[in-house]
Enzyme design. Structure first.
Site, short mmCIF file in Angstrom:
data_model
loop_
_atom_site.label_atom_id
_atom_site.label_comp_id
_atom_site.label_asym_id
_atom_site.label_seq_id
_atom_site.Cartn_x
_atom_site.Cartn_y
_atom_site.Cartn_z
N GLY A 1 54.36 47.65 59.95
CA GLY A 1 55.32 46.95 60.80
C GLY A 1 54.66 46.23 61.95
O GLY A 1 53.50 46.48 62.29
N LYS B 1 43.42 53.20 51.47
CA LYS B 1 43.35 53.95 52.74
C LYS B 1 42.59 55.26 52.54
O LYS B 1 41.79 55.67 53.39
CB LYS B 1 44.76 54.20 53.27
CG LYS B 1 45.49 52.91 53.62
CD LYS B 1 46.99 53.14 53.80
CE LYS B 1 47.73 51.84 54.03
NZ LYS B 1 49.18 51.97 53.88
#
Ligand code: HSE
Length: 436
Positions: A302, A205
């Protein structure tokens, strides 16, 4: 009504989130773009598994080629993850004239330049908001909202699993292994947590964010990466006692001679905003010349948070389609031909303050031996603490240094380790005090 026909690769947690978001809010999404997002097909290795979702007329197949090559698909959503076959499938989809939306950070961090190039040449989007910090809208913020403002520093918490583990260790006084096992049971850590706990996921990231911020190709292999697997509850307790918390920080800084890129456990002051980011949350802080520090916070993983970012990328493609726009914003913000490799500064030469924990024999002169060893490498001590008494067993000795380079610190630690009064390998963790 105009349509954007969608095919999904991978029907796991995020895939299910994308399906339900399109089902539950499809109409409102259409109102925003005037283009209907129509899910046509999902390819999964396990089409017969019950996900508790009524797919209506959406086709489920185990043949990925029906998505990648299908004439009735405009955009491929890649939710398989990893390098292979994801890279081939994304490349083929782009070569077949399909836009791609992906949540795959490894792919963008390590193969992004080549894939974005194919997308740009074909007038297609390769969108990846979900790849960095899930629902936190940091990619778009940096590519668009901060596009005019020179960024010199990005730092933050980019891995929810590690942040959850460190938070639980601190709050409950438990060991890394105990909390990891509990996190796996609760679904906050993968069965194989290597990429998360070793810092690789956060580094992927960071490579993407640094590329966008500094106009450079993602440089994953240039990142200095340390994970949290060697962090002990003893260090967390000492950090607390001294007014710090330990966080896995991802840091990219633009310096005069190059860029600093690192992911490492770091002591941050209790009073800092980054210290207050707890549990599974992600937070990115960006410092730029005109805006100063801006902060982006939210759920980094999620089903629903990741789906939110994926579907927003689909909506963006629908909006472009509506107005006939192509390649309005380059994949990494700077035009591909203007991306410039930047030298990554050697970690050994970077300056910082450090926390050291030694196990020493408790007898007169030991402190002097330790500080003399450090002084030989020009390392000055800011604070020193010792607790407990024991004539035969080692006692912990904790030292906070003034600024030094990691090279000098390593040399100093070698000298300390060689002392007869020192037991075990010294532990060290970097301290960052200048952050928000
Ligand atoms: N496993 C990651 C995290 C999310 O814990 O933040 C996906 O990159």
């Amino acid at each position: 009504m105009e349509e954007l026909r969608i095919g999904i690769l991978g029907y796991g947690t995020v895939g299910r989130g994308v399906v339900t978001l399109l089902q539950e809010h499809g109409e409102a999404i259409t109102h925003r773009s005037g283009v209907r997002l129509r899910l046509v097909r999902i390819a999964t290795r396990t089409p017969s598994r019950d996900r508790g979702v009524d797919l209506g007329d959406v086709e489920l197949t185990d043949d990925v080629r029906r998505v990648v090559d299908g004439d009735d698909i405009d955009v491929v959503v890649e939710l398989i993850g990893g390098y292979d076959p994801a890279e081939t499938l994304v490349r083929d989809a782009l070569n077949n004239g399909k836009h791609v939306v992906t949540a795959n950070k490894a792919l963008i961090a390590e193969k992004g330049v080549g894939l974005l190039d194919i997308a740009a040449k074909n007038g297609l989007e390769l969108a990846f908001e979900a790849a960095v910090a899930g629902a936190v809208p940091i990619v778009k913020a940096m590519k668009e909202s901060l596009a005019a403002d020179p960024v010199d520093r990005i730092y933050g918490i980019l891995n929810g699993t590690c942040n959850y583990i460190l938070t639980e260790m601190r709050e409950k006084g438990l060991s890394f292994e105990t909390v990891l096992a509990d996190a796996q049971e609760k679904g906050f850590a993968e069965a194989d947590p290597t990429f998360d706990v070793e810092g690789v996921d956060a580094a992927h990231k960071l490579a993407i964010l640094a590329a966008i911020a500094f106009g450079t190709p993602p440089n994953f292999s240039g990142i200095h990466i340390e994970g949290i697997n060697h962090i002990s509850d003893i260090d967390i307790a000492w950090a607390m006692e001294m007014g710090y918390r330990i966080k896995l920080l991802a840091i990219a800084k633009r310096m005069e001679k190059g860029i600093e890129l690192r992911v490492q456990p770091t002591l941050v002051p209790d009073s800092s905003m980054v210290a207050s980011v707890e549990g599974v949350f992600n937070s990115v802080f960006v410092h730029s010349a005109y805006a100063g520090t801006t902060m982006y916070h939210g759920r980094g993983a999620g089903e629903k948070p990741t789906a939110s970012a994926v579907v927003a990328d689909l909506l963006e493609i629908a909006r472009n389609k509506k107005v006939g726009a192509k390649g309005r914003v380059s994949g990494l913000s700077v035009l591909a031909e203007n991306l410039k490799p930047l030298e990554v500064l050697d970690m050994a030469e970077l300056e910082g303050e450090y926390y050291l924990r030694l196990a020493v024999v408790d007898r007169p002169g030991v402190l002097a031996d330790v500080t003399t060893a450090l002084a030989r490498f020009d390392i000055s001590v800011d604070a020193i603490m010792q607790k407990g008494r024991s004539q035969k067993d080692a006692v912990p000795l904790v030292i906070v240094t003034h600024k030094t380079t990691e090279k000098r610190l390593q040399d100093g630690l070698k000298a300390i380790e060689a002392l007869e009064s020192v037991r075990d390998k010294p532990r060290f963790i970097r301290i960052e005090t200048g952050f928000a």
